[in-house]
Motif scaffolding. Sequence first.
Motif, PDB file in Angstrom:
ATOM      1  N   LYS A  29       0.817  -1.212   0.000  1.00  0.00           N
ATOM      2  CA  LYS A  29       0.000   0.000   0.000  1.00  0.00           C
ATOM      3  C   LYS A  29       0.852   1.264   0.000  1.00  0.00           C
ATOM      4  O   LYS A  29       0.482   2.276  -0.578  1.00  0.00           O
ATOM      5  CB  LYS A  29      -0.904   0.018   1.250  1.00  0.00           C
ATOM      6  N   PHE A  30       2.008   1.201   0.684  1.00  0.00           N
ATOM      7  CA  PHE A  30       2.814   2.409   0.860  1.00  0.00           C
ATOM      8  C   PHE A  30       3.746   2.700  -0.315  1.00  0.00           C
ATOM      9  O   PHE A  30       4.066   3.869  -0.573  1.00  0.00           O
ATOM     10  CB  PHE A  30       3.637   2.334   2.155  1.00  0.00           C
ATOM     11  N   LEU A 229      -2.933  15.497  -3.909  1.00  0.00           N
ATOM     12  CA  LEU A 229      -3.137  14.199  -4.571  1.00  0.00           C
ATOM     13  C   LEU A 229      -4.521  14.180  -5.202  1.00  0.00           C
ATOM     14  O   LEU A 229      -5.508  14.598  -4.595  1.00  0.00           O
ATOM     15  CB  LEU A 229      -3.013  13.059  -3.557  1.00  0.00           C
ATOM     16  N   ASP A 230      -4.582  13.678  -6.426  1.00  0.00           N
ATOM     17  CA  ASP A 230      -5.819  13.758  -7.210  1.00  0.00           C
ATOM     18  C   ASP A 230      -6.093  12.404  -7.873  1.00  0.00           C
ATOM     19  O   ASP A 230      -5.308  11.945  -8.699  1.00  0.00           O
ATOM     20  CB  ASP A 230      -5.645  14.861  -8.262  1.00  0.00           C
ATOM     21  N   MET A 240      -3.938   6.590  -4.747  1.00  0.00           N
ATOM     22  CA  MET A 240      -5.226   6.815  -4.091  1.00  0.00           C
ATOM     23  C   MET A 240      -6.022   5.517  -3.940  1.00  0.00           C
ATOM     24  O   MET A 240      -6.675   5.296  -2.920  1.00  0.00           O
ATOM     25  CB  MET A 240      -6.042   7.855  -4.855  1.00  0.00           C
ATOM     26  N   ALA A 241      -5.937   4.655  -4.952  1.00  0.00           N
ATOM     27  CA  ALA A 241      -6.647   3.367  -4.879  1.00  0.00           C
ATOM     28  C   ALA A 241      -6.101   2.525  -3.728  1.00  0.00           C
ATOM     29  O   ALA A 241      -6.863   1.921  -2.961  1.00  0.00           O
ATOM     30  CB  ALA A 241      -6.518   2.613  -6.199  1.00  0.00           C
ATOM     31  N   LEU A 242      -4.774   2.513  -3.587  1.00  0.00           N
ATOM     32  CA  LEU A 242      -4.160   1.736  -2.505  1.00  0.00           C
ATOM     33  C   LEU A 242      -4.456   2.336  -1.134  1.00  0.00           C
ATOM     34  O   LEU A 242      -4.542   1.620  -0.136  1.00  0.00           O
ATOM     35  CB  LEU A 242      -2.646   1.625  -2.712  1.00  0.00           C
ATOM     36  N   GLN A 243      -4.623   3.659  -1.081  1.00  0.00           N
ATOM     37  CA  GLN A 243      -4.978   4.322   0.185  1.00  0.00           C
ATOM     38  C   GLN A 243      -6.493   4.280   0.425  1.00  0.00           C
ATOM     39  O   GLN A 243      -6.984   4.751   1.441  1.00  0.00           O
ATOM     40  CB  GLN A 243      -4.494   5.783   0.183  1.00  0.00           C
ATOM     41  N   ARG A 244      -7.211   3.733  -0.546  1.00  0.00           N
ATOM     42  CA  ARG A 244      -8.669   3.597  -0.499  1.00  0.00           C
ATOM     43  C   ARG A 244      -9.372   4.930  -0.224  1.00  0.00           C
ATOM     44  O   ARG A 244     -10.170   5.084   0.703  1.00  0.00           O
ATOM     45  CB  ARG A 244      -9.088   2.532   0.523  1.00  0.00           C
ATOM     46  N   THR A 245      -9.019   5.909  -1.062  1.00  0.00           N
ATOM     47  CA  THR A 245      -9.671   7.214  -0.960  1.00  0.00           C
ATOM     48  C   THR A 245      -9.613   7.914  -2.307  1.00  0.00           C
ATOM     49  O   THR A 245      -8.903   7.479  -3.212  1.00  0.00           O
ATOM     50  CB  THR A 245      -9.001   8.085   0.120  1.00  0.00           C
TER      51      THR A 245
END
Length: 270
Positions: A29-30, A229-230, A240-245
Amino acid sequence: MAVAGLASAQAVLKVSAIPDEAPTELQRKFAPLGKYLEKETGMKVEFVPVTDYAAVVESLATGKIDMAWLGGFTYVQSKIRTKGATIPIVQRQEDAAFTSKFITANKAIQSLADLKGRTFAFGAPSSTSGHLMPRHFLLQAGIDPDKDFKTVAYSGAHDATVAFVQAGRADAGVLNASVWNKLVEQKKVDPGKVRVFAVTPPYYDYNWTVRGGLDPALRKKLTEAFLKLDASNPEQREIMALQRTTKFIPTQPENYAGIEAAAFAAGLIK
């Protein structure tokens, strides 16, 4: 020359996260976010894995790490440990109204009241969404986990709680909504067997927190990097997908007053 000295004094940004999922998942994720922060700060960014929640709080307090992904409760613990020195800078927009999901594979369990006399699994003891806030809402519903459950287990992480319930090691459990949704999407849980039977009211949860004493200019740079971040930018979509936002928003210590009050009420902070 003073500026050059400052840059050389801190050439590496050390980042960590509460171990609320498997270590390999945290690293996955990071990774893209770390590369993005390297580009934005001009520093080398190093992810420092930790063994448990307490280790993140201690590492922030002692300056072993500069920034960490914390749950609301872990932030409160870090604030108390550092006498208010740690600073939450941003959270995902979802974290301003986060929820936990109660799950079971037992057909007889349809509501929180049906949990009495059952075996139950929380996540880690210091987890906001896997322990503190679900415990808080259970107590509000007139259910005392320490008295009303047959046994209480602590799985250590959200994905482990699902595994406990799916394998029948606990009649029911609770985990954060985001990890539940991810496990369903990844087909790592069968919603035909394990189902959600109750959801908590919303509360503030995860944030990125920086250590006390971090250079204010670097703190500002990190905050701005997250805020710009966009998810519609192809280069940033994976981050953003990996941070789920889809968006990060500013946050502040006051947002976690409710969690601090819940922790005191539940006896988790003395």
